[in-house]
Design a protein around this motif. Sequence first.
Motif, PDB file in Angstrom:
ATOM      1  N   GLY A   2       0.769  -1.351  -0.080  1.00  0.00           N
ATOM      2  CA  GLY A   2       0.266  -0.276   0.465  1.00  0.00           C
ATOM      3  C   GLY A   2       0.889   1.315  -0.218  1.00  0.00           C
ATOM      4  N   GLY A   3       2.274   0.376   0.011  1.00  0.00           N
ATOM      5  CA  GLY A   3       2.848   2.627  -0.298  1.00  0.00           C
ATOM      6  C   GLY A   3       3.925   2.578  -1.055  1.00  0.00           C
ATOM      7  N   ARG A   4       4.233   3.688  -1.358  1.00  0.00           N
ATOM      8  CA  ARG A   4       5.052   4.464  -2.929  1.00  0.00           C
ATOM      9  C   ARG A   4       6.394   4.687  -2.327  1.00  0.00           C
ATOM     10  NH1 ARG A   4       2.666   6.437  -6.430  1.00  0.00           N
ATOM     11  NH2 ARG A   4       1.944   3.957  -7.858  1.00  0.00           N
ATOM     12  N   TYR A   5       7.483   4.251  -2.663  1.00  0.00           N
ATOM     13  CA  TYR A   5       8.590   4.710  -1.627  1.00  0.00           C
ATOM     14  C   TYR A   5       9.751   5.052  -2.875  1.00  0.00           C
ATOM     15  CZ  TYR A   5       7.409   2.122   2.062  1.00  0.00           C
ATOM     16  OH  TYR A   5       6.901   1.603   3.987  1.00  0.00           O
ATOM     17  N   ARG A   6      10.154   6.200  -2.785  1.00  0.00           N
ATOM     18  CA  ARG A   6      10.641   6.977  -4.011  1.00  0.00           C
ATOM     19  C   ARG A   6      11.568   7.363  -4.138  1.00  0.00           C
ATOM     20  NH1 ARG A   6       7.499   7.894  -8.753  1.00  0.00           N
ATOM     21  NH2 ARG A   6       5.413   8.057  -8.241  1.00  0.00           N
ATOM     22  N   LEU A  62      -1.577  -1.999   7.006  1.00  0.00           N
ATOM     23  CA  LEU A  62      -1.123  -1.558   6.044  1.00  0.00           C
ATOM     24  C   LEU A  62      -0.923  -0.007   5.909  1.00  0.00           C
ATOM     25  CD1 LEU A  62      -3.886  -2.992   3.617  1.00  0.00           C
ATOM     26  CD2 LEU A  62      -1.673  -2.933   3.424  1.00  0.00           C
ATOM     27  N   ASP A  63      -0.104   0.816   5.390  1.00  0.00           N
ATOM     28  CA  ASP A  63       0.640   1.986   5.280  1.00  0.00           C
ATOM     29  C   ASP A  63      -0.333   2.835   5.296  1.00  0.00           C
ATOM     30  OD1 ASP A  63       2.936   2.248   5.726  1.00  0.00           O
ATOM     31  OD2 ASP A  63       3.393   1.328   3.636  1.00  0.00           O
ATOM     32  N   SER A  64      -1.200   4.225   6.596  1.00  0.00           N
ATOM     33  CA  SER A  64      -2.173   5.581   6.314  1.00  0.00           C
ATOM     34  C   SER A  64      -1.239   6.423   6.046  1.00  0.00           C
ATOM     35  CB  SER A  64      -3.398   4.365   7.261  1.00  0.00           C
ATOM     36  OG  SER A  64      -2.524   4.980   8.185  1.00  0.00           O
ATOM     37  N   LYS A  65      -0.163   7.090   6.405  1.00  0.00           N
ATOM     38  CA  LYS A  65       0.723   7.939   6.689  1.00  0.00           C
ATOM     39  C   LYS A  65       1.844   8.037   6.186  1.00  0.00           C
ATOM     40  CE  LYS A  65      -1.188   8.711  11.296  1.00  0.00           C
ATOM     41  NZ  LYS A  65      -0.862   8.849  13.102  1.00  0.00           N
ATOM     42  N   VAL A  66       1.586   8.816   5.378  1.00  0.00           N
ATOM     43  CA  VAL A  66       3.316   8.754   4.421  1.00  0.00           C
ATOM     44  C   VAL A  66       4.400   9.716   5.131  1.00  0.00           C
ATOM     45  CG1 VAL A  66       1.705   8.955   2.089  1.00  0.00           C
ATOM     46  CG2 VAL A  66       2.680  11.068   3.667  1.00  0.00           C
ATOM     47  N   TYR A  67       5.722   9.618   4.979  1.00  0.00           N
ATOM     48  CA  TYR A  67       7.414  10.548   4.978  1.00  0.00           C
ATOM     49  C   TYR A  67       6.678  11.556   5.293  1.00  0.00           C
ATOM     50  CZ  TYR A  67      11.746  11.751   5.807  1.00  0.00           C
ATOM     51  OH  TYR A  67      13.257  12.169   6.125  1.00  0.00           O
ATOM     52  N   PRO A  68       7.074  12.683   5.540  1.00  0.00           N
ATOM     53  CA  PRO A  68       7.243  12.330   6.538  1.00  0.00           C
ATOM     54  C   PRO A  68       6.976  12.140   8.441  1.00  0.00           C
ATOM     55  CG  PRO A  68       7.684  14.598   6.754  1.00  0.00           C
ATOM     56  CD  PRO A  68       7.488  14.335   5.526  1.00  0.00           C
ATOM     57  N   GLU A  69       5.651  12.448   8.119  1.00  0.00           N
ATOM     58  CA  GLU A  69       4.913  11.987   9.461  1.00  0.00           C
ATOM     59  C   GLU A  69       5.263  10.767   9.811  1.00  0.00           C
ATOM     60  OE1 GLU A  69      -0.184  12.272  10.525  1.00  0.00           O
ATOM     61  OE2 GLU A  69       0.412  12.477   8.291  1.00  0.00           O
ATOM     62  N   SER A  70       5.262   9.822   8.996  1.00  0.00           N
ATOM     63  CA  SER A  70       5.678   8.011   9.065  1.00  0.00           C
ATOM     64  C   SER A  70       7.217   8.746   9.187  1.00  0.00           C
ATOM     65  CB  SER A  70       5.016   7.544   8.803  1.00  0.00           C
ATOM     66  OG  SER A  70       5.191   6.281   8.789  1.00  0.00           O
ATOM     67  N   GLU A 117       4.065   7.925  -0.850  1.00  0.00           N
ATOM     68  CA  GLU A 117       2.926   7.983  -1.242  1.00  0.00           C
ATOM     69  C   GLU A 117       2.107   6.336  -0.902  1.00  0.00           C
ATOM     70  OE1 GLU A 117       4.014  10.177  -5.787  1.00  0.00           O
ATOM     71  OE2 GLU A 117       3.950   8.294  -5.099  1.00  0.00           O
ATOM     72  N   ILE A 118       0.642   6.765  -1.261  1.00  0.00           N
ATOM     73  CA  ILE A 118      -0.478   5.871  -0.579  1.00  0.00           C
ATOM     74  C   ILE A 118      -0.768   5.358  -1.996  1.00  0.00           C
ATOM     75  CG2 ILE A 118      -1.960   5.060   0.828  1.00  0.00           C
ATOM     76  CD1 ILE A 118       0.279   5.607   2.571  1.00  0.00           C
ATOM     77  N   VAL A 119      -0.630   4.345  -2.109  1.00  0.00           N
ATOM     78  CA  VAL A 119      -0.972   3.422  -2.975  1.00  0.00           C
ATOM     79  C   VAL A 119      -2.422   3.007  -2.945  1.00  0.00           C
ATOM     80  CG1 VAL A 119      -0.634   1.211  -5.179  1.00  0.00           C
ATOM     81  CG2 VAL A 119       1.299   2.444  -4.308  1.00  0.00           C
ATOM     82  N   GLU A 120      -2.993   3.328  -4.453  1.00  0.00           N
ATOM     83  CA  GLU A 120      -4.947   2.987  -4.478  1.00  0.00           C
ATOM     84  C   GLU A 120      -5.280   2.003  -3.999  1.00  0.00           C
ATOM     85  OE1 GLU A 120      -6.590   4.505  -8.142  1.00  0.00           O
ATOM     86  OE2 GLU A 120      -8.321   5.495  -6.468  1.00  0.00           O
ATOM     87  N   GLN A 121      -4.094   1.262  -5.142  1.00  0.00           N
ATOM     88  CA  GLN A 121      -4.642  -1.036  -5.265  1.00  0.00           C
ATOM     89  C   GLN A 121      -3.742  -1.411  -4.183  1.00  0.00           C
ATOM     90  OE1 GLN A 121      -3.682  -1.272  -9.438  1.00  0.00           O
ATOM     91  NE2 GLN A 121      -2.124  -1.295  -9.826  1.00  0.00           N
TER      92      GLN A 121
END
Length: 260
Positions: free
Chosen positions: A63-67, A189-197, A203-207
């Motif tokens: 559920g997360g995208r690490y760029r 599943l991830d619900s928060k993004v960096y840097p909050e997490s 990014e949170i992935v939709e699918q």
Amino acid sequence: MDTEVAELKKIVESLSKEVTRLADEAEIKKLHFKYGYYLDKCLYQEVSDLFADDPNTFVEFLGGRYRGKEGVKRLYVGRFAGNFVKGRNGPVHGFLLDHAQLQDIVDITENGTRAMGRFRALMSAGTHKSIQDTHPRGFVQWWEGGLYENEYIKENGIWKIWKLKYFPFWHADFQKGWSNKEIGEFVPLDSKVYPESPKGPDEIVEQIMLWPDTRVVPFHYPHPVTGKQVKEDDLRAPGWGEDVSTALPALTLKETVKKL
């Protein structure tokens, strides 16, 4: 004579391209298999170094995208190493991870600098009973099955992982099996993004898909006989006897982002 020489040149050029293509396919398969071997032994720095320096590099996981390389290291060196081996690079006694990489299909683009690869993963993992009181996961043993649909890039003549997209199909405790696993029991599943997490994705992935969801991860390649892609509706998974229109949308290999 000139005609024969010209024909021979064409043959040599064609064979040269085919040899290069086959060599590139072999290198990418080895690259991905090496990724699996490093991952097995928690060598997360070595895993991170397999990824391209290109700014569009990313990993999609649960559920997360690490760029970018920074995001890749945040996932492997930060999150995985922190959770599994207390931040070290390498295994710890009594903790098992085995990621078998199977059914590899690799296709090189026409210009020879990009490639797509589809691999199946089958993982067995757990903690030995002797470390159940010292490892934060306690005593646990589980199975996992999933699929990679990746993209690779040649940087300075070296093939590297460019865009890694991992779709976990199912997850199961060894004792209970996969048919009894509740979705809520899976890794959150991830619900928060960096840097909050701090160790979260960019990014949170939709699918997302997990058993009992049985949608098909789209194929990067067309059918080898008909030359056609599988129809989108045939990638969906309606209930028994129900119309396909009632099913969840088809999965896509395109980059999606969930609005928070």
